[in-house]
Design an enzyme around this catalytic site. Structure first.
Site, mmCIF file in Angstrom:
data_model
loop_
_atom_site.group_PDB
_atom_site.id
_atom_site.type_symbol
_atom_site.label_atom_id
_atom_site.label_comp_id
_atom_site.label_asym_id
_atom_site.label_seq_id
_atom_site.Cartn_x
_atom_site.Cartn_y
_atom_site.Cartn_z
ATOM 1 N N GLY A 73 29.848 52.448 3.676
ATOM 2 C CA GLY A 73 28.968 53.612 3.655
ATOM 3 C C GLY A 73 27.643 53.249 3.026
ATOM 4 O O GLY A 73 27.531 52.222 2.346
ATOM 5 N N CYS B 82 33.852 47.339 1.952
ATOM 6 C CA CYS B 82 32.483 47.544 1.475
ATOM 7 C C CYS B 82 32.395 48.742 0.513
ATOM 8 O O CYS B 82 32.882 48.650 -0.598
ATOM 9 C CB CYS B 82 31.523 47.664 2.661
ATOM 10 S SG CYS B 82 29.800 47.545 2.161
ATOM 11 N N TYR B 83 31.851 49.856 0.938
ATOM 12 C CA TYR B 83 31.824 51.026 0.051
ATOM 13 C C TYR B 83 33.251 51.388 -0.368
ATOM 14 O O TYR B 83 33.513 51.706 -1.533
ATOM 15 C CB TYR B 83 31.169 52.212 0.780
ATOM 16 C CG TYR B 83 31.066 53.467 -0.052
ATOM 17 C CD1 TYR B 83 29.901 53.752 -0.763
ATOM 18 C CD2 TYR B 83 32.131 54.373 -0.130
ATOM 19 C CE1 TYR B 83 29.804 54.906 -1.532
ATOM 20 C CE2 TYR B 83 32.037 55.523 -0.895
ATOM 21 C CZ TYR B 83 30.868 55.785 -1.590
ATOM 22 O OH TYR B 83 30.775 56.914 -2.352
ATOM 23 N N HIS C 106 32.574 42.917 5.912
ATOM 24 C CA HIS C 106 33.018 43.778 7.013
ATOM 25 C C HIS C 106 33.917 43.020 7.988
ATOM 26 O O HIS C 106 33.418 42.330 8.871
ATOM 27 C CB HIS C 106 31.803 44.334 7.756
ATOM 28 C CG HIS C 106 31.056 45.350 6.964
ATOM 29 N ND1 HIS C 106 31.327 46.698 7.028
ATOM 30 C CD2 HIS C 106 30.076 45.204 6.043
ATOM 31 C CE1 HIS C 106 30.541 47.350 6.200
ATOM 32 N NE2 HIS C 106 29.766 46.465 5.584
ATOM 33 N N GLU D 134 35.485 44.221 10.385
ATOM 34 C CA GLU D 134 35.456 44.846 11.710
ATOM 35 C C GLU D 134 34.332 44.344 12.608
ATOM 36 O O GLU D 134 34.365 44.547 13.813
ATOM 37 C CB GLU D 134 35.362 46.380 11.567
ATOM 38 C CG GLU D 134 34.023 46.928 11.072
ATOM 39 C CD GLU D 134 33.840 46.875 9.554
ATOM 40 O OE1 GLU D 134 34.585 46.126 8.900
ATOM 41 O OE2 GLU D 134 32.954 47.568 9.040
ATOM 42 N N ASP E 130 29.581 53.574 32.137
ATOM 43 C CA ASP E 130 30.061 54.755 31.407
ATOM 44 C C ASP E 130 30.151 55.976 32.311
ATOM 45 O O ASP E 130 31.184 56.639 32.385
ATOM 46 C CB ASP E 130 29.135 55.075 30.222
ATOM 47 C CG ASP E 130 29.013 53.918 29.254
ATOM 48 O OD1 ASP E 130 29.866 53.017 29.324
ATOM 49 O OD2 ASP E 130 28.072 53.915 28.450
ATOM 50 N N LYS F 249 32.200 50.321 24.476
ATOM 51 C CA LYS F 249 31.946 49.829 25.831
ATOM 52 C C LYS F 249 33.102 48.998 26.395
ATOM 53 O O LYS F 249 33.500 49.193 27.537
ATOM 54 C CB LYS F 249 30.658 48.998 25.813
ATOM 55 C CG LYS F 249 30.248 48.476 27.155
ATOM 56 C CD LYS F 249 29.810 49.567 28.095
ATOM 57 C CE LYS F 249 28.408 49.979 27.797
ATOM 58 N NZ LYS F 249 27.948 51.101 28.610
#
Ligand code: XMP
Length: 509
Positions: A54, A81-82, A169, A171, A227, A365
Site C-alpha cells: 500500500g 510490503c505494507y 513484491h 507478485e 477484451d 489480460k
C-alpha cells in the site's frame, strides 16, 4: 472451494497477488482492508490471508483501516510490503520511517530455506518499492531474508510459519521466484487445494451475465481487441439475440481495422453495427493537448454513440470489456491512485442512460486470453496485440489531427509487420510509434530536412502492470527505422524508448 483472502491496503499490484494464486489453481479473493475477523470466521473455506502492499505509512493517521482481531486468527497470514510492516508492528516489532526508499530490482539473501522460502536458492532476484522499513521483528520471530540495506528486515517469519512477511513484491514478474514463494504460502503453509480453473470461470461468468441482464437487451462496444471480443462472445453465449455489438470507427484505429472486424465478426451470428464517427472524434479533439482531457473526451463521445445505438436497439445495458488493470490504473479500486483514466472506465458520464455491466472487470489480460481459448475464439483474435481504447490519440503527443493519426497509423503498421515474422513476436506485448510535436534537423538526399522524430516503443509484459522494453537485435531496429524514415515523409529520426514500466507506462499518455 479452498480460498485465500487478500486484504487490499492500496498497492498498485494488490490484485496481481490474486492473479498469481488463481494461475496455479488456488481461488483468491481481494477484499477491502477492513474486512473483519468475524467475517473471515464465518467462511470455513478460507485457508489463509495475505495483507497487500500500500502507498501509506503504518503510522499515518489516514492509513487504511483494519480489524486488529485478524492478527489473532488461527490461520496463516502473509504480509507483503505494507502488509509486512503492518504485521510486524501489530505483533510487537518495530517499523521505522525510511529516509531514502528502495525502488526497483535488488538481491535477497535467504537466511532460512523453509516456509515461504522452502526449496529456493540462497540468492533471489526480487523487486522492491518502499520507503518505511521493519527494523525489529516481533518476539519469537526470525529474520529469514536480508538485502544490502543495513538496518532492514527484508523477510521474517514465526517459528511455525503461521505469520510471515516480505518487504519486496513476490507478485510482480520482476521477482524471479515470486510464484514459488506464493505457492509455498498457499499450497504448503495454508494447505489450500488448487481446484480453480478457466472452465469454472467461464461457467460462472456466463451465469452471472444471465442473472444480471435477464431478458433485457444490451449493446457492447466491440473494438476488435481481445477484451471486447471475449466479452462479446461470452455475453452472446449468455443472452444470445438480446445482444447487439457496436464498432465505432473513430478514425483513430489501426490500419485495416474496420475491414478486419467486418471479416472477423460479420458472419459469426453476432448482430454487428459499424458506426463511422471519425468526423465527430477529430472535431471533439480539436485543440486539445492534455492527455487526461483527451481520454475523457474520447470516453464520453464513445458512450454518447453507444447511447444512441442502444436506443435504436431498445437496449438497457452497456457492456464493456474493461479488465482489472484498466480499473486499477484509473484509481477506481478503493485505495489506488489515478495513473491515467482508461477510456472505458474513467470517461463514463454520471448521467449514463444505460446500466453498465463489465464481465471481465476482475481479470488480467492473460486470463482473458485463456478465456478466449476456452471460448474457442479464432487464434487471429486471441493472439492480436493489445490496442488501447482511446486508440491512436494517446500515441500523438499534443493536438490530435488527421495527418498525425495517419503518421502513427502507418508507423504502427510498419513496426508490427517488421516484427511479426521474427521469433521475438510471441514475447512482445505491444509495438507502436509515438508522434512528438517537435522537429529536428536531418538530411534528405543532399538537402537539409527539418521534421518530426518518431518514438519506437516495443514492450514485453505478462499482465500490463509492469513491462520491460524489448531488447531486440540492432538489425531489426535498424530495419524498422529505415522503413519508417523512408515510408513516412514527415519523419526524419527514430528514437527507441528504453524505459521499463514503472517508472514509465507503456503508452506515452
Ligand atoms: P499503460 O500505458 O498504462 O498501458 O502502461 C497498459 C496497457 O493498457 C492499454 N491501455 C488502455 N486500454 N483503454 C484501454 O482499453 C485505455 O484507456 C487504455 N490506456 C492504456 C495500453 O495500450 C497497454 O496495453
Amino acid at each position: 472451494m479452498d480460498t485465500i483472502l487478500i486484504l487490499d491496503f492500496g498497492g498498485q499490484s494488490c490484485h496481481l497477488i490474486s492473479r498469481r494464486l488463481r494461475d496455479f489453481g488456488v481461488y483468491a479473493e481481494v477484499l477491502p482492508s477492513d474486512y473483519s475477523a468475524a467475517q473471515v470466521m464465518a467462511r470455513p473455506e478460507v485457508k489463509g490471508i495475505i495483507l497487500s502492499g500500500g502507498a501509506r505509512s503504518v503510522y499515518e493517521k489516514n492509513a487504511p483501516e483494519f480489524d486488529p482481531a485478524i492478527f489473532a486468527l488461527k490461520m496463516p497470514i502473509f504480509g507483503i510490503c505494507y502488509g509486512h510492516q503492518l504485521l510486524a508492528k501489530e505483533l510487537g516489532g518495530t517499523v521505522t520511517p525510511g529516509e531514502v526508499g528502495e525502488y526497483g530490482p535488488q538481491v535477497l539473501t535467504v537466511l532460512k530455506k523453509s516456509g515461504i522460502f522452502s526449496k529456493l536458492g540462497v540468492k533471489q532476484k526480487i523487486w522492491m518499492n518502499h520507503k518505511d522499513i521493519v527494523t525489529k521483528v516481533p518476539k519469537g520471530f526470525t529474520v529469514i531474508g536480508k538485502t544490502s540495506h543495513k538496518t532492514q528486515v527484508a523477510a521474517y517469519s514465526s517459528k511455525d510459519n503461521m505469520r510471515s512477511g516480505v518487504q519486496f513484491h513476490p507478485e510482480v514478474s520482476h521477482t524471479e521466484h515470486g510464484d514459488d514463494m506464493l505457492k509455498n504460502f498457499a499450497l504448503t503453509i495454508c494447505k489450500a487445494k488448487p481446484t480453480y480453473s478457466s472452465a469454472n470461470l467461464l461457467k460462472d461468468t456466463i451465469k452471472e451475465a444471465r442473472d444480471t441482464m435477464g431478458a433485457e437487451r444490451a449493446v457492447i462496444g466491440l473494438s476488435g481487441g481481445v477484451d471486447s471480443s471475449v466479452a462479446a462472445a461470452l455475453v452472446a453465449r449468455a443472452i444470445g439475440e438480446q445482444l447487439t455489438a457496436v464498432y465505432v470507427d473513430t478514425g483513430l484505429m489501426r490500419e485495416g481495422e474496420t475491414t478486419y472486424l467486418r471479416k472477423a465478426f460479420g458472419d459469426k451470428g453476432l448482430k454487428l453495427i459499424i458506426v463511422d464517427a471519425a468526423e465527430e472524434f477529430f472535431g471533439a479533439l480539436k485543440g486539445v493537448t492534455d492527455p487526461e482531457e483527451k481520454r475523457k473526451i474520447i470516453g464520453t463521445l464513445f458512450v454518447r454513440i453507444f447511447e444512441r445505438e442502444a436506443k435504436k436497439a431498445d437496449a438497457q445495458w452497456l457492456i464493456q470489456g474493461t479488465i482489472y488493470s484498466d480499473r486499477i490504473e484509473s484509481g477506481l479500486t478503493k485505495h489506488s491512485s489515478n495513473i491515467k483514466s482508461h477510456h472505458n472506465v474513467g470517461g463514463l458520464p454520471k448521467d449514463l442512460g444505460l446500466k453498465l455491466y463489465e464481465p471481465l472487470r476482475d481479470l488480467y489480460k492473460d486470463e482473458v486470453r485463456t478465456l478466449a481459448k476456452t471460448l474457442k475464439l479464432p487464434k487471429e483474435i486471441t493472439d492480436r496485440q493489445v490496442f488501447p481504447g482511446p486508440g491512436l490519440a494517446i500515441r500523438i503527443i499534443g493536438e490530435v489531427t488527421r495527418e498525425r493519426a495517419e503518421i502513427v497509423r502507418k508507423a504502427g503498421h510498419i513496426i508490427e509487420s517488421e516484427l511479426m515474422g521474427t521469433k521475438h513476436w510471441k514475447d512482445i506485448w505491444m509495438s507502436f510509434g509515438v508522434f512528438l510535436p517537435v522537429q529536428s534537423v536531418g538530411i534528405s538526399g543532399d538537402e537539409r530536412s527539418y521534421k518530426h522524430p518518431l518514438v519506437l516503443r516495443i514492450v514485453e509484459s505478462r499482465d500490463a502492470m509492469s513491462a520491460n522494453f524489448a531488447k531486440l537485435p540492432y538489425e531489426i531496429l535498424e530495419n524498422i527505422s529505415t522503413r519508417l524514415t523512408n515510408e513516412i515523409k514527415e519523419i526524419n529520426r527514430v528514437v527507441y524508448d528504453i524505459t521499463n514500466k514503472p517508472p514509465a507506462t507503456m503508452e506515452w499518455e
